[in-house]
Design a protein around this motif. Structure first.
Motif, PDB file in Angstrom:
ATOM      1  N   MET A   1       0.736  -1.285   0.026  1.00  0.00           N
ATOM      2  CA  MET A   1      -0.061  -0.013  -0.068  1.00  0.00           C
ATOM      3  C   MET A   1       0.930   1.344  -0.037  1.00  0.00           C
ATOM      4  O   MET A   1       0.505   2.246  -0.289  1.00  0.00           O
ATOM      5  N   SER A   2       2.119   1.283   0.442  1.00  0.00           N
ATOM      6  CA  SER A   2       2.956   2.470   0.544  1.00  0.00           C
ATOM      7  C   SER A   2       2.991   3.184  -0.748  1.00  0.00           C
ATOM      8  O   SER A   2       3.064   4.351  -0.616  1.00  0.00           O
ATOM      9  N   GLY A   3       3.056   2.391  -1.671  1.00  0.00           N
ATOM     10  CA  GLY A   3       2.980   3.063  -3.342  1.00  0.00           C
ATOM     11  C   GLY A   3       1.909   4.032  -3.798  1.00  0.00           C
ATOM     12  O   GLY A   3       2.226   4.594  -4.640  1.00  0.00           O
ATOM     13  N   SER A   4       0.807   3.464  -3.158  1.00  0.00           N
ATOM     14  CA  SER A   4      -0.346   3.865  -3.993  1.00  0.00           C
ATOM     15  C   SER A   4      -0.489   5.321  -3.853  1.00  0.00           C
ATOM     16  O   SER A   4      -1.004   6.013  -4.916  1.00  0.00           O
ATOM     17  N   SER A   5      -0.271   5.991  -2.916  1.00  0.00           N
ATOM     18  CA  SER A   5      -0.329   7.572  -2.696  1.00  0.00           C
ATOM     19  C   SER A   5       0.811   8.065  -3.636  1.00  0.00           C
ATOM     20  O   SER A   5       0.255   9.009  -4.165  1.00  0.00           O
ATOM     21  N   ALA A   6       1.779   7.633  -3.804  1.00  0.00           N
ATOM     22  CA  ALA A   6       2.784   8.224  -4.874  1.00  0.00           C
ATOM     23  C   ALA A   6       2.331   8.427  -6.222  1.00  0.00           C
ATOM     24  O   ALA A   6       2.715   9.295  -6.840  1.00  0.00           O
ATOM     25  N   VAL A   7       1.679   7.195  -6.464  1.00  0.00           N
ATOM     26  CA  VAL A   7       1.280   6.999  -7.933  1.00  0.00           C
ATOM     27  C   VAL A   7      -0.309   7.312  -8.499  1.00  0.00           C
ATOM     28  O   VAL A   7      -0.844   7.400  -9.383  1.00  0.00           O
ATOM     29  N   ASP A 673       8.560  -4.923  -2.820  1.00  0.00           N
ATOM     30  CA  ASP A 673       8.684  -3.353  -2.506  1.00  0.00           C
ATOM     31  C   ASP A 673       8.920  -2.432  -3.752  1.00  0.00           C
ATOM     32  O   ASP A 673       8.786  -1.559  -3.972  1.00  0.00           O
ATOM     33  N   VAL A 674       9.608  -3.065  -4.611  1.00  0.00           N
ATOM     34  CA  VAL A 674       9.992  -2.267  -5.675  1.00  0.00           C
ATOM     35  C   VAL A 674       9.101  -1.890  -6.605  1.00  0.00           C
ATOM     36  O   VAL A 674       8.776  -0.851  -7.630  1.00  0.00           O
ATOM     37  N   LEU A 675       8.021  -2.908  -6.844  1.00  0.00           N
ATOM     38  CA  LEU A 675       6.932  -3.112  -7.832  1.00  0.00           C
ATOM     39  C   LEU A 675       5.744  -2.351  -7.262  1.00  0.00           C
ATOM     40  O   LEU A 675       4.573  -2.010  -7.750  1.00  0.00           O
ATOM     41  N   ASN A 676       5.667  -2.213  -5.907  1.00  0.00           N
ATOM     42  CA  ASN A 676       4.276  -1.215  -5.262  1.00  0.00           C
ATOM     43  C   ASN A 676       4.535   0.225  -5.278  1.00  0.00           C
ATOM     44  O   ASN A 676       3.707   0.720  -4.931  1.00  0.00           O
ATOM     45  N   THR A 677       5.661   0.658  -5.736  1.00  0.00           N
ATOM     46  CA  THR A 677       5.831   2.234  -5.696  1.00  0.00           C
ATOM     47  C   THR A 677       6.217   2.465  -7.211  1.00  0.00           C
ATOM     48  O   THR A 677       7.373   1.954  -7.696  1.00  0.00           O
ATOM     49  N   GLY A 678       5.768   3.464  -7.587  1.00  0.00           N
ATOM     50  CA  GLY A 678       6.157   4.238  -8.796  1.00  0.00           C
ATOM     51  C   GLY A 678       7.167   5.337  -8.408  1.00  0.00           C
ATOM     52  O   GLY A 678       7.432   5.790  -7.560  1.00  0.00           O
ATOM     53  N   PRO A 679       7.909   5.760  -9.620  1.00  0.00           N
ATOM     54  CA  PRO A 679       8.829   6.917  -9.558  1.00  0.00           C
ATOM     55  C   PRO A 679       8.140   8.345  -9.244  1.00  0.00           C
ATOM     56  O   PRO A 679       6.977   8.360  -9.649  1.00  0.00           O
ATOM     57  N   THR A 680       8.712   8.887  -8.441  1.00  0.00           N
ATOM     58  CA  THR A 680       8.169  10.226  -8.315  1.00  0.00           C
ATOM     59  C   THR A 680       9.025  11.419  -8.782  1.00  0.00           C
ATOM     60  O   THR A 680       8.602  12.476  -8.605  1.00  0.00           O
ATOM     61  N   ASN A 681      10.017  11.090  -9.635  1.00  0.00           N
ATOM     62  CA  ASN A 681      10.580  12.226 -10.117  1.00  0.00           C
ATOM     63  C   ASN A 681      10.646  12.311 -11.627  1.00  0.00           C
ATOM     64  O   ASN A 681      11.135  13.128 -12.363  1.00  0.00           O
ATOM     65  N   ASN A 682       9.817  11.193 -12.410  1.00  0.00           N
ATOM     66  CA  ASN A 682       9.897  11.652 -14.044  1.00  0.00           C
ATOM     67  C   ASN A 682       8.793  12.700 -14.480  1.00  0.00           C
ATOM     68  O   ASN A 682       8.059  12.819 -13.727  1.00  0.00           O
ATOM     69  N   LYS A 683       9.515  13.379 -15.340  1.00  0.00           N
ATOM     70  CA  LYS A 683       8.726  14.517 -15.645  1.00  0.00           C
ATOM     71  C   LYS A 683       7.267  14.307 -16.318  1.00  0.00           C
ATOM     72  O   LYS A 683       6.364  15.076 -16.203  1.00  0.00           O
TER      73      LYS A 683
END
Length: 1279
Positions: A1-7, A673-683
């Motif tokens: 769930m950690s990455g859901s907010s990021a993406v 862990d790497v698949l549940n979060t997306g990148p936060t820095n791509n344009k």
């Protein structure tokens, strides 16, 4: 769930939302799947076991929450499948769709392959199952048949399980027993599914990505990057293509290209239509498409899940600009077979097993079912099925498009093909590795080179160092070469296209051209639809609140504007939910943004108008071909040739080293862990976040301007659910409570549909009165009426199919009626044997003067239908019975009687069935009862060739004459469909019955006798004729003598009929204002209105002139109606208030009342003497031709062998004069005849020039219309 907010901000714009792995859970082990129709007689390898979602990435996506049960069920619709090394196990690809309750869709793409079972517990459990299975078979004889009490759904499940699943369809080696397993000797394999869930149907791209992922697992060498890199890339770094743009992203080995249509183009559809047309053939596809348009129940049947999905998506794609509004489950999991019981329109796909025969497939309801056997290129269509407009030319145009692409228009089902082999050959591996290293072709780099470039791309310090070396003149050749190779990739592609890319481009071009042909048909058919949309509400809120009471579309006017050949189809189609939703969207576009499909369609209509300037061709039935095929194909080709956007390459992730180690043939455990979060820095994600914020601001502004959003949403949901039943059953939770809730929604939906249908039928039928009350159109066409009744028949079939215990025959209603008939006939036999006196059934009270009342009997009406040899099927018999009951105003009463046998209903229906919900059943019968307030002739007008028994009763005026006559009377009954011919009535009998082909609505009776014997004169009050099947009774008033030397000396009379309303109906109708059918004249009129006895009521000059105007007006109105709805012209000519009666009054005005030799003088005497004067006089040379025609007609009437009397002769002269456009020409010679001075008063209308000229002008208006006369009127007249 950690990455859901990021993406979450970028989720709406991501290419894929989830990556899912389904398979066997080694912890829970083998779980039999009871819901899938488990059959323990089968060998364990053929049984169905539960699959589980083993992993999903990410955990959840905002706006598209993960539905675990539905995804698991649709990834593996038949559960887990086991094989040994002796069986073939090719990988399979299929797609699925999840439709949410609001109608929005999510697509799933699944690559299923076999993976070796390494768990000793699973292998030993399978071994144990085999030992138990073999022991059971050794000890017990196999049962001969399944229990007869099983429900139709159970038998359906078992029939589907009789043969192998498609993966094992190949023949097994003869050295082994088919399907056996021994853990010491055999290797066990089980299915595993890799699934991508996407917001849009990019089928080809997902298929390529998943097959490359699987290739990476089965290849001898490890893929260039860990699999997590590719999955992370497609989940977070590949965007959805923008509208009108193309996108390239990278799989494991090869680049993948997809494109999205622009805002003005047809929406995205990536499933190959060429395959749909090839599987079914063009003609079959057009027929199935027509069923889809008319919202019938459509069941697709194939061994291949992907074929089910391809055909279903193909059909719904071609509906543009309309959208399927009902249950849509292209792949029906085995555990959901009870969905086929749904009493609503649906489009579902059912997997067949090889060897399962269609005859073994027992479906709950087939009355309105379109069954499509995809594998055998075979379809079964419902009865009473209208053809698609211009079907022949339409098929021709589609065939030509297919032939342009080298596809035969009549192709049947091609042989089934399977995906790429899971064990590539050595050459294949070498080629794959060579392609892998050739970065210019696939955009991926291998080994060390890749790591160097990744290091450079991902590290800012190294990037700056490299820039510094360049400025100082130092070159790093190796890195520059790598960069150049990557850059070259952007411009590569136009020239050297692979075979796959060429094939996909060809498919995309063919897809869009086929869709354009369909879209062009609708643009032509509905070019003027906007003119008939009724915009009645001032704002959205009031429209949504009163949605149910409003008429949104002027259906009658729209149909009256269409070419005749289109009407059977269009009259059905405009009653569908998809058309209603389309019109609703049009109305709501006043206050909201236009729905995308509507926007594209309206733009096309505007463009057509611009070119055609409302050309008449839009309204003609001549076929117009699609003119934009090349343009549409070019748009797609340009997008695919010039790639607009290239996604970020897959790259190394920040992963723990050593996890997910490569083992050939086994899909690795991925690092969550790497698949549940997306990148936060791509344009790109920042760009989508900004766009999302802009959208949110815009939405908030609209909310402030419009009504409160929650309230609006509530209204919207309610308004959009109008007329729909359950939009989409929930696939996930299959607890008994949820199934019960689903069925309850079906019951509520059926009741609502019944209420709306009966209301619509009443409002349409009530005519002028309904318009006065503010409801809709002034009249209903016969075509619309037939459509509404067919729709009611379909609804009744669906109600009777809901919750059936055991299906018997194609019509559930007729099956129930047959059970009832058998029960009643058994009771009758028992009563006949026992001495108990028989209690007669209630009789229908009838206001006929002396006719025996007709028995009201459900069984008798069934026997009438059973005796009709023209009807061959149970569905046809059920529909005929419904039509007959509706025409007799007994539908509600009959169905109430049918359902009164509760023991029979309980035996036939499950507890949740509609017919066992007491309160809803009562409301349903009440809605049907309301149809008794209007008159239908839906049986008489449809079954025109059947033999019908009629009863004739002659009622004499007994006080003034003999009840019987010594002469030989005869009668001839005529109707809208023909006449009975002359039939002799036995002497001294006043009642007789005869069988005759359906005469339709009765119009006239000819009654006469031969004047034989002493008591030849006969004063007849009226003749009654009754249709013994429908019970319709007609009264033909006479009130005159038949005999020589009495009245006008007539021995035969033509009597005009009126439908008699029974006293029960009169009581029922007293509370309603529905106008009655045209009544006959009061009898006083017929006691010689033209005789000088003075018994006829004297009318004033203005009244007579008004009556003539009204009579002519009615005839003109008659011809302005559609031909099928005109009714009887004879009534308008000869009936009460008809032209003959009005002209009789005109000629009778001022007629001298002196009797000559004590005889009554008739108008015919004046005509006859005038003609005699004309023939003898020479002074009227100027009017010679007109006089000649009048003399010829009068002499022909006088010389007829018929004894029709003087009034009958005058009637005949008027009718012939109206037919041959001579009436106005005959008036001047009659007026100028000297005889008029002796026979008419000075004040007579006939002697007033102004009145005569006005009459001539009024009669001349009839010259524009082709008046045809019934044979009963003009018999024996030769002119």
């Amino acid at each position: 769930m950690s990455g859901s907010s990021a993406v979450s901000c970028s989720a709406p714009c991501r290419f894929a939302h989830y990556f899912v792995i389904c398979g066997i859970d080694t912890e829970t082990g083998l779980e039999p799947d009871e819901l899938a129709g488990e059959n323990f007689e089968q060998s364990p390898l053929k049984r169905t076991f539960k699959s589980k979602v083993l992993a999903r990435y990410p955990e959840n996506v905002a706006g598209n929450l993960f539905d675990q049960d539905a995804v698991n069920m649709l990834c593996m619709p038949k559960g887990l499948s086991f094989r040994t090394q002796a069986d073939q196990h090719h990988p399979q690809f299929h797609s699925f769709i999840i439709t949410k309750e609001d109608g929005s869709r999510t697509y799933g793409f699944v690559h299923t392959f076999y993976e070796e079972v390494t768990s000793p517990q699973i292998c030993s459990a399978m071994q144990t199952l085999y030992q138990m299975h073999n022991a059971e078979h050794a000890s017990a004889n196999p049962p001969s048949s399944s229990s007869s009490s099983s429900s139709s759904m159970d038998s359906l499940a078992s029939s589907l399980d009789e043969a192998d699943s498609p993966a094992s369809s190949s023949t097994m080696p003869s050295s082994r027993v088919a399907g056996s397993y021994d853990s010491s000797r055999d290797t066990l394999y089980v299915t595993k599914a890799l699934c991508l869930i996407t917001p849009m149907p990019f089928m080809h791209a997902c298929r390529h990505f998943l097959s490359q992922l699987h290739r990476a697992v089965t290849a001898a060498t490890a893929p260039p990057l860990p699999l997590e890199s590719y999955i992370h890339n497609i989940l977070y770094e590949v965007p959805l293509p923008a509208p009108g743009r193309s996108l390239k992203f990278h799989g494991v080995y090869e680049p993948i290209v997809c494109q999205r249509p622009g805002l003005g183009e047809l929406p995205l559809a990536d499933f190959p239509l060429a395959q749909t047309f090839s599987l079914l053939g063009v003609e079959n596809l057009v027929q199935v498409f027509t069923c889809t348009m008319l919202e019938m129940q459509i069941l697709l049947y194939s061994q291949d899940y992907q074929q089910l999905m391809t055909v279903a998506e193909g059909l719904t794609t071609l509906l543009f600009p309309f959208q399927w509004q009902h249950v849509y489950v292209p792949i029906l999991p085995a555990s959901l077979l009870h969905f086929l019981d749904a009493p609503v329109p649906y489009l579902m796909g059912l997997q067949s097993k090889e060897g399962t025969d269609r005859s073994k497939l027992e479906l709950p309801q087939e009355a309105n079912l379109c069954f499509v056997d995809i594998d055998n290129n075979y379809i079964e269509l419902p009865e009473d099925f209208p053809q698609f407009p211009n079907k022949t030319e339409f098929i021709q145009e589609l065939s030509e498009v297919l032939l342009d692409f080298g596809i035969s228009a009549n192709a049947g089902a091609p042989p089934r093909t399977c995906s790429t082999s899971s064990t590539p050959s050595r050459e294949h591996k070498t080629v794959a590795l060579w392609q892998l290293e050739d970065d210019g072709r696939n955009g991926n780099l291998a080994g060390e080179e890749l790591s160097v470039l990744e290091l450079l791309q991902g590290n800012a310090t190294l990037e700056r160092l490299q820039a510094l070396t360049k400025r100082t003149g130092v070159t790093v050749a190796h890195v520059d070469a790598l960069r150049a190779a990557v850059k070259a990739q952007g411009t590569e592609g136009q020239g050297g296209r692979t075979a796959t890319e060429k094939e996909e481009l060809r498919n995309a071009k063919l897809n869009v051209q086929l869709r354009e042909v369909f879209a062009s048909r609708f643009t032509t058919m509905f070019a003027d639809y906007e003119a008939f949309v009724i915009q009645s509400a001032p704002d959205l809120e009031s429209w949504l609140t009163n949605r149910e009471q409003m008429h949104n579309f002027d259906k009658a006017s729209f149909l009256s504007d269409q070419p005749e050949p289109y009407l059977p189809f269009l009259s059905h189609f405009i009653e569908t939910q998809m058309f209603a939703t389309f019109i609703d969207n049009k109305i709501m576009s006043q206050w909201e943004d236009k729905e995308p499909l509507l926007r594209v369609f309206d733009a096309r209509i505007d463009k057509t108008r611009l070119y055609n300037v409302r050309a008449p061709s839009l309204r003609s039935s001549s076929y117009q071909r699609c003119s934009i095929l090349k343009e549409s194909a070019q748009a797609i080709e340009q997008r695919l040739l010039k790639i607009d956007h290239i996604a970020i390459h897959p790259h190394l992730l920040d992963m723990k080293i050593g996890q997910g180690k490569y083992v050939q043939g086994f899909f690795p455990k991925l690092q969550a862990d790497v698949l549940n979060t997306g990148p936060t820095n791509n344009k790109w994600s920042h760009r989508t976040a900004t766009a999302q914020r802009r959208k949110d601001r815009h939405r908030h502004q609209i909310e402030h301007l419009n009504i409160d959003n929650d309230l609006k949403e509530k209204y919207m949901q309610e308004a959009r659910s109008l007329g729909k039943n359950l939009r989409q059953p929930k696939l996930s939770d299959l607890s008994p409570a949820v199934i019960a809730q689903t069925n309850w929604k079906f019951v509520e939906g059926l009741l609502k549909e019944c209420r709306l249908k009966t209301k619509r039928m009443l409002v349409e039928k009530m005519g002028r009165e309904a318009v006065e009350l503010g409801h809709g159109e002034a009249n209903i066409t016969g075509l619309e009426e037939n459509t509404l009744i067919a729709s009611l028949c379909d609804l009744l079939e669906r109600i009777w199919s809901h919750g059936l215990q055991v299906k018997q025959g194609k019509s559930a209603l007729w099956s129930h009626l047959l059970h009832y008939q058998a029960h009643e006939e058994k009771l009758e036999r028992q009563q006949a044997e026992s001495p108990v006196p028989h209690v007669p059934e209630r009789r229908k009270s009838d206001c006929s003067i002396s006719m025996p009342s007709l028995q009201v009997s459900l069984i008798q009406d069934m026997r009438h239908i059973q005796s009709m040899s023209e009807i061959k099927t149970d569905v046809g018999r059920a529909r005929a019975w419904i039509r007959l009951s509706l025409e007799k105003k007994l539908l509600s009463q009959h169905l109430k009687q049918l359902l009164s046998q509760q023991a029979l209903t309980k035996k036939l229906y499950k507890r949740y069935a509609f017919l066992r919900c007491e309160e809803e059943k009562e409301q349903f019968l009440f809605h049907l009862l309301s149809l008794n307030t209007v008159d239908y002739f839906c049986f008489t007008t449809v079954f025109t060739t059947i033999m019908i028994p009629y009863r004739v009763s002659i009622i004499p005026i007994k006080k003034l004459s003999n009840a019987l006559t010594t002469s030989n009377p005869w009668v001839c009954v005529s109707g809208e469909l023909g006449d009975s011919g002359i039939m002799q009535i036995p002497k001294n009998v006043l009642e007789m019955t005869f069988d005759c082909q359906n005469l339709g609505k009765l119009t006239t009776v000819q009654l006469g006798h031969d004047n034989a014997g002493l008591l030849a004169k006969w004063l007849v009050d009226c003749v009654m004729v009754r249709n013994e099947i429908t019970g319709h009774t007609y009264k033909f008033p006479c009130g005159r003598w038949l005999g020589k030397g009495v009245d006008d000396g007539s021995l035969e009379r033509v009597l005009i009929g009126e439908l008699v309303v029974s006293s029960t109906e009169e009581d029922f109708a007293r509370g309603c204002r529905t106008p009655p059918l045209q009544r006959s004249p009061p009898q006083t009129r017929r006691i010689s209105i033209t005789s000088l006895s003075g018994r006829g009521s004297k009318l004033t000059s203005p009244q007579i002139q008004e009556a003539i105007g009204e009579a002519v007006n009615n005839i003109i109105k008659h011809f302005h109606k559609p031909e099928k709805e005109r009714g009887s012209l004879t009534v308008l000519l000869c009936g009460e208030g008809g032209l003959v009666a009005a002209l009789e009054q005109f000629f009778h005005h001022g007629f001298k009342s002196a009797r000559l030799f004590q005889k009554t003088v008739f108008v015919w005497d004046f005509v006859e003497r005038s003609v005699a004067d004309m023939e003898s006089a020479d002074q009227m040379a100027g009017l010679q031709e007109t006089c000649q025609s009048l003399c010829r007609y009068v002499n022909a009437i006088n010389s007829t062998p018929r004894n029709i009397g003087k009034d009958g002769k005058f009637q005949l002269l008027v009718c012939l004069g109206a037919r041959d456009r001579l009436l106005p020409k005959w008036l001047p010679p009659l007026v100028e005849c000297p005889l008029i001075l002796r026979m008419y008063e000075d004040t007579a209308l006939l002697r007033d020039c102004t009145s005569v000229n006005t009459l001539i002008g009024v009669l001349e208006t009839l010259h524009d219309f082709p008046i045809t006369l019934e044979s009963s009127l003009v018999k024996s007249i030769h002119l």
